[in-house]
Design a protein around this motif. Structure first.
Motif, short mmCIF file in Angstrom:
data_model
loop_
_atom_site.label_atom_id
_atom_site.label_comp_id
_atom_site.label_asym_id
_atom_site.label_seq_id
_atom_site.Cartn_x
_atom_site.Cartn_y
_atom_site.Cartn_z
N SER A 58 25.82 1.65 50.30
CA SER A 58 25.05 1.66 48.74
C SER A 58 23.10 1.84 48.85
CB SER A 58 25.51 0.49 48.54
OG SER A 58 26.49 0.64 48.38
N ARG A 111 31.41 6.51 40.41
CA ARG A 111 32.98 7.56 40.12
C ARG A 111 32.79 7.33 41.11
NH1 ARG A 111 34.73 7.81 35.08
NH2 ARG A 111 33.66 8.48 33.79
N ALA A 113 32.10 6.40 44.56
CA ALA A 113 32.38 5.41 45.60
C ALA A 113 31.96 3.52 45.23
CB ALA A 113 30.47 5.43 45.75
N GLN A 114 32.79 4.29 43.54
CA GLN A 114 32.90 2.86 43.47
C GLN A 114 33.93 2.03 43.78
OE1 GLN A 114 35.58 3.35 39.77
NE2 GLN A 114 37.30 4.94 40.81
N ASP A 115 34.60 2.69 44.96
CA ASP A 115 35.45 1.88 45.80
C ASP A 115 34.34 0.55 47.03
OD1 ASP A 115 37.72 2.03 44.96
OD2 ASP A 115 38.04 3.85 46.26
N TRP A 116 33.59 1.67 47.80
CA TRP A 116 31.99 0.86 48.27
C TRP A 116 31.40 0.73 48.34
CZ3 TRP A 116 28.63 3.76 49.39
CH2 TRP A 116 28.53 5.19 49.27
#
Length: 143
Positions: A58, A111, A113-116
């Motif tokens: 991130s 949008r 990479a919203q999961d991790w």
């Protein structure tokens, strides 16, 4: 206050002087890019150690959201300087491109990479990359 004699003087540069200033400006741009890249990588390592792999990735993504448009802007400026076509418009349009591209990449990142995505780490990467010039100040490489 400046007296009239100093105001009327015009600085005339030779071609060699212009070439030396252009080379110094190009080196400064590349040095600033290197410092920003180093700060982005440092943010990724710090976030990875403190928060795990997702935080490290991130932070790297947040750093890249600023570093990539800034590198393109710096390359455009360097080419404009070498071609002798640098102008305030070149700088202003490059800055606008850089701001919009950074905002677009951050929006895309949220949008895709919203999961991790770990937002504090992404912001750490972004901020440390933005402040890459502090690394140059620390080592007295910034004039």
């Amino acid at each position: 206050m400046l007296d009239k004699a100093m105001v009327d003087k015009v600085l005339i540069l030779s071609d060699a002087d212009r070439a030396a200033l252009d080379a110094q400006a190009s080196r400064g741009l590349l040095l600033a890019l290197a410092a920003q890249g180093a700060m982005g990588l440092a943010a990724a390592v710090i976030a990875g150690v403190v928060g795990g792999a997702a935080a490290g990735w991130s932070a790297l993504a947040g750093a890249g959201a600023y570093f990539i448009p800034n590198a393109l802007f710096a390359l455009r400026l360097a080419f404009s300087v070498r071609a002798g076509k640098a102008s305030p418009f070149t700088f202003l349009s490059g800055e606008l491109f850089k701001l919009f591209a950074t905002a677009l990449l951050l929006g895309l990142l949220s949008r895709v990479a919203q999961d991790w995505l770990v937002w504090p780490a992404a912001l750490l990467g972004l901020i440390l990359t933005l402040k890459g010039y502090l690394l140059l100040l620390m080592f007295r490489k910034l004039s």
